[in-house]
Design a protein around this motif. Structure first.
Motif, PDB file in Angstrom:
ATOM      1  N   GLY A 173     -54.134  39.592  10.949  1.00 37.20           N
ATOM      2  CA  GLY A 173     -55.246  40.296  11.583  1.00 37.20           C
ATOM      3  C   GLY A 173     -56.079  41.117  10.622  1.00 37.20           C
ATOM      4  O   GLY A 173     -57.127  41.632  10.993  1.00 37.20           O
ATOM      5  N   PHE A 174     -55.582  41.257   9.381  1.00 33.56           N
ATOM      6  CA  PHE A 174     -56.314  42.084   8.415  1.00 33.56           C
ATOM      7  C   PHE A 174     -57.043  41.259   7.361  1.00 33.56           C
ATOM      8  O   PHE A 174     -57.546  41.797   6.380  1.00 33.56           O
ATOM      9  CB  PHE A 174     -55.372  43.093   7.760  1.00 33.56           C
ATOM     10  CG  PHE A 174     -54.768  44.053   8.753  1.00 33.56           C
ATOM     11  CD1 PHE A 174     -55.571  44.990   9.401  1.00 33.56           C
ATOM     12  CD2 PHE A 174     -53.426  44.007   9.080  1.00 33.56           C
ATOM     13  CE1 PHE A 174     -55.044  45.871  10.336  1.00 33.56           C
ATOM     14  CE2 PHE A 174     -52.883  44.880  10.009  1.00 33.56           C
ATOM     15  CZ  PHE A 174     -53.692  45.817  10.647  1.00 33.56           C
ATOM     16  N   GLU A 175     -57.099  39.952   7.573  1.00 33.11           N
ATOM     17  CA  GLU A 175     -57.800  39.098   6.633  1.00 33.11           C
ATOM     18  C   GLU A 175     -59.298  39.448   6.654  1.00 33.11           C
ATOM     19  O   GLU A 175     -59.792  39.902   7.686  1.00 33.11           O
ATOM     20  CB  GLU A 175     -57.588  37.623   7.018  1.00 33.11           C
ATOM     21  CG  GLU A 175     -56.127  37.183   7.082  1.00 33.11           C
ATOM     22  CD  GLU A 175     -55.449  37.532   8.405  1.00 33.11           C
ATOM     23  OE1 GLU A 175     -56.092  38.161   9.285  1.00 33.11           O
ATOM     24  OE2 GLU A 175     -54.273  37.189   8.560  1.00 33.11           O
ATOM     25  N   PRO A 176     -60.085  39.279   5.612  1.00 35.88           N
ATOM     26  CA  PRO A 176     -59.670  38.659   4.352  1.00 35.88           C
ATOM     27  C   PRO A 176     -58.828  39.588   3.475  1.00 35.88           C
ATOM     28  O   PRO A 176     -59.157  40.760   3.332  1.00 35.88           O
ATOM     29  CB  PRO A 176     -61.006  38.347   3.664  1.00 35.88           C
ATOM     30  CG  PRO A 176     -61.963  39.360   4.212  1.00 35.88           C
ATOM     31  CD  PRO A 176     -61.520  39.636   5.613  1.00 35.88           C
ATOM     32  N   LEU A 177     -57.757  39.032   2.927  1.00 36.99           N
ATOM     33  CA  LEU A 177     -56.871  39.785   2.044  1.00 36.99           C
ATOM     34  C   LEU A 177     -57.315  39.590   0.590  1.00 36.99           C
ATOM     35  O   LEU A 177     -57.859  38.545   0.259  1.00 36.99           O
ATOM     36  CB  LEU A 177     -55.433  39.282   2.206  1.00 36.99           C
ATOM     37  CG  LEU A 177     -54.847  39.437   3.615  1.00 36.99           C
ATOM     38  CD1 LEU A 177     -53.513  38.701   3.715  1.00 36.99           C
ATOM     39  CD2 LEU A 177     -54.676  40.910   3.986  1.00 36.99           C
ATOM     40  N   PRO A 178     -57.074  40.588  -0.249  1.00 38.19           N
ATOM     41  CA  PRO A 178     -57.421  40.444  -1.665  1.00 38.19           C
ATOM     42  C   PRO A 178     -56.680  39.258  -2.299  1.00 38.19           C
ATOM     43  O   PRO A 178     -55.552  38.946  -1.898  1.00 38.19           O
ATOM     44  CB  PRO A 178     -56.953  41.751  -2.299  1.00 38.19           C
ATOM     45  CG  PRO A 178     -56.672  42.680  -1.187  1.00 38.19           C
ATOM     46  CD  PRO A 178     -56.457  41.888   0.044  1.00 38.19           C
ATOM     47  N   ALA A 179     -57.297  38.632  -3.264  1.00 40.83           N
ATOM     48  CA  ALA A 179     -56.675  37.486  -3.953  1.00 40.83           C
ATOM     49  C   ALA A 179     -55.726  37.982  -5.039  1.00 40.83           C
ATOM     50  O   ALA A 179     -55.656  39.175  -5.319  1.00 40.83           O
ATOM     51  CB  ALA A 179     -57.775  36.619  -4.569  1.00 40.83           C
ATOM     52  N   GLY A 180     -54.971  37.057  -5.623  1.00 39.33           N
ATOM     53  CA  GLY A 180     -54.211  37.381  -6.819  1.00 39.33           C
ATOM     54  C   GLY A 180     -52.727  37.626  -6.606  1.00 39.33           C
ATOM     55  O   GLY A 180     -52.058  38.137  -7.506  1.00 39.33           O
ATOM     56  N   PHE A 181     -52.202  37.278  -5.411  1.00 40.46           N
ATOM     57  CA  PHE A 181     -50.766  37.433  -5.183  1.00 40.46           C
ATOM     58  C   PHE A 181     -50.148  36.084  -4.844  1.00 40.46           C
ATOM     59  O   PHE A 181     -50.743  35.286  -4.112  1.00 40.46           O
ATOM     60  CB  PHE A 181     -50.499  38.441  -4.063  1.00 40.46           C
ATOM     61  CG  PHE A 181     -50.947  39.828  -4.414  1.00 40.46           C
ATOM     62  CD1 PHE A 181     -50.128  40.677  -5.159  1.00 40.46           C
ATOM     63  CD2 PHE A 181     -52.210  40.280  -4.048  1.00 40.46           C
ATOM     64  CE1 PHE A 181     -50.559  41.952  -5.513  1.00 40.46           C
ATOM     65  CE2 PHE A 181     -52.650  41.552  -4.404  1.00 40.46           C
ATOM     66  CZ  PHE A 181     -51.822  42.394  -5.131  1.00 40.46           C
TER      67      PHE A 181
END
Ligand SMILES: *Cc1c(COP(=O)(O)O)cnc(C)c1O
Length: 424
Positions: A173-181
């Motif tokens: 529900g909190f997307e967009p999530l930061p990239a890089g994980f």
């Protein structure tokens, strides 16, 4: 005295707390579901609510109040500093933060420098930014700054740290999530970890004992194997010791008994003995990667928090206290194992030091929340670690008598749950 115990399903609350509970339920954003009582004061490992019901505290404010409630030395440090200076910002030096940074660097062999903030999530944010800045300094492009974390991990609730947290339930529900994980699908599994590493990987972030994910210690040798892998592949290693650090496992920091030092370590929770403070410790390779203006926090290094944290660190980092943790671990484990044998509610007892998990048997899986509420009504506060595990993280200073009282109440609650499963 223990009204809850006599009447497990009567509403134990009196009128004073009832009104306040209603207000709490009305005025807070509904992202928590606090128990329907108001805790009022505490001493050692005991707490009392507004209606004078007594509780044994096996949760310590989520592994925060490691020296118990109302510790005299912490109180003195708080009173002394609070009469001198409350806040200056990081435009100025103050003595307590310098003394605390020095004490941390002296106590933690790998650490060269310290960054202070106000919470665990902020400490991990700082670690993530430091890792990326280091990767940048190595000439790595943005897509080559990936950090690997583990299934079942927990690293915080800000956008970056909830993305580092490899558990979808916290992210949905909190997307967009930061990239890089990138998520390693299995903790304690070197093969799974090695297969996640690509030329885009720059760091591995791990909890030496997973907390929220179910109280799961790294198996012996795992941290050493990760360290060797990081050295071989030129990766940074970061430990999140926010929950398992500060004496919780019987060592000052959990990784210290494993012979595998990180490049970065984050701490918070018990660091302030109950006040909000977090820190990121940086080793040789990364100690000077943040330059002027790279990162910051208005409140980080606040003199009042640091004065109390220094007193907490000095108390926790003593052979006597750490030996007490080991002794109380044995006492608590023995009691939990006996209760497990009698009630057949647990499928095992696991953990390290005074960070203990009791996974529920199949019939009661999914019921940890209801069982911890039942325990509360019987006068003992226990935490959950996911829907299937009860978690015990009492103050490190807890006494055998306090443990015995808590266990008596726990056994009564679990016996009730066993006899009345429909009530959960
Ligand atoms: C509690 C916790 C955090 C988050 O700390 P906050 O102070 O709630 O932001 C991060 N990592 C671990 C392992 C924790 O237990």
């Amino acid at each position: 005295m223990l009204k809850n115990r006599d009447l497990p399903f009567a509403t134990p609350e009196g009128q004073a707390s009832k009104d306040l509970v209603w207000k709490g339920q009305t005025y807070f954003t509904p992202n928590y579901k606090p128990r329907e009582m108001i805790l009022d004061h505490g001493k050692g490992a005991r707490l009392w609510d507004m209606d004078d019901n007594e509780y044994v505290d096996f949760g310590a404010g989520i592994a925060v109040c490691s020296l118990g409630h109302q510790d005299e030395d912490l109180l003195e440090a708080l009173q002394k500093q609070s009469r001198k200076l409350w806040h200056t910002s990081n435009i100025f030096f103050t003595e307590p933060s310098i003394r605390l940074a020095e004490a941390l660097v002296e106590a933690v062999p790998f650490a060269k420098r310290v960054y202070f903030c106000n919470s665990g999530a902020e400490a991990n944010e700082a670690a993530i930014k430091l890792i990326r800045k280091w990767a940048t300094s190595q000439g790595r492009a943005p897509q080559q700054r990936e950090i690997i974390t583990f299934a079942g991990s927990f690293h915080g609730r800000t956008l970056a740290t909830v993305t580092a947290t490899a558990q979808p339930k916290y992210q949905q529900g909190f997307e967009p999530l930061p990239a890089g994980f990138v998520y390693c699908p299995a903790f304690n599994d070197m093969e799974a970890l090695a297969s996640c590493i690509t030329e885009n990987t720059c760091a591995i972030l791990a909890e030496p004992v997973q907390g929220e994910g179910g109280v799961i210690p790294a198996r012996p040798g795992f941290l050493q194997e990760i360290r060797a892998l990081c050295d071989e592949r030129g990766l940074l290693l970061a430990y999140d010791e926010i929950q398992c650090g500060m004496g919780r496992t019987g060592a000052l920091f959990a990784h210290m008994t494993e012979g595998a030092a990180p490049d970065i370590m984050t701490i918070a929770k018990a660091l302030g003995g109950g006040l909000p403070i977090g820190a990121m410790l940086a080793g040789e390779k990364v100690a000077e990667i943040f330059d002027f203006g790279s990162h910051g926090s208005t409140f980080g290094g606040n003199p009042v928090m640091c004065a109390v944290a220094l007193a907490a660190l000095e108390k926790i980092n003593s052979p006597a206290l750490l030996a007490h943790v080991a002794a109380m671990e044995q006492h608590l484990r023995k009691g939990l194992e006996a209760i497990s044998a009698e009630t057949e509610m647990f499928s095992g007892i696991r953990g390290k030091g005074l960070m203990i998990g009791a996974p529920l048997v199949q019939d009661f899986c999914g019921k940890s929340g209801a069982i911890s509420e039942l325990c509360r009504r019987f006068g003992v506060l226990v935490l959950v670690a996911g829907p299937d595990v009860l978690r015990f993280v009492p103050p490190l200073t807890i006494t055998p008598d306090e443990i015995d009282d808590g266990l008596t109440r726990l056994k009564a609650a679990l016996t009730y749950a066993r006899a009345h499963p429909e009530s959960l």
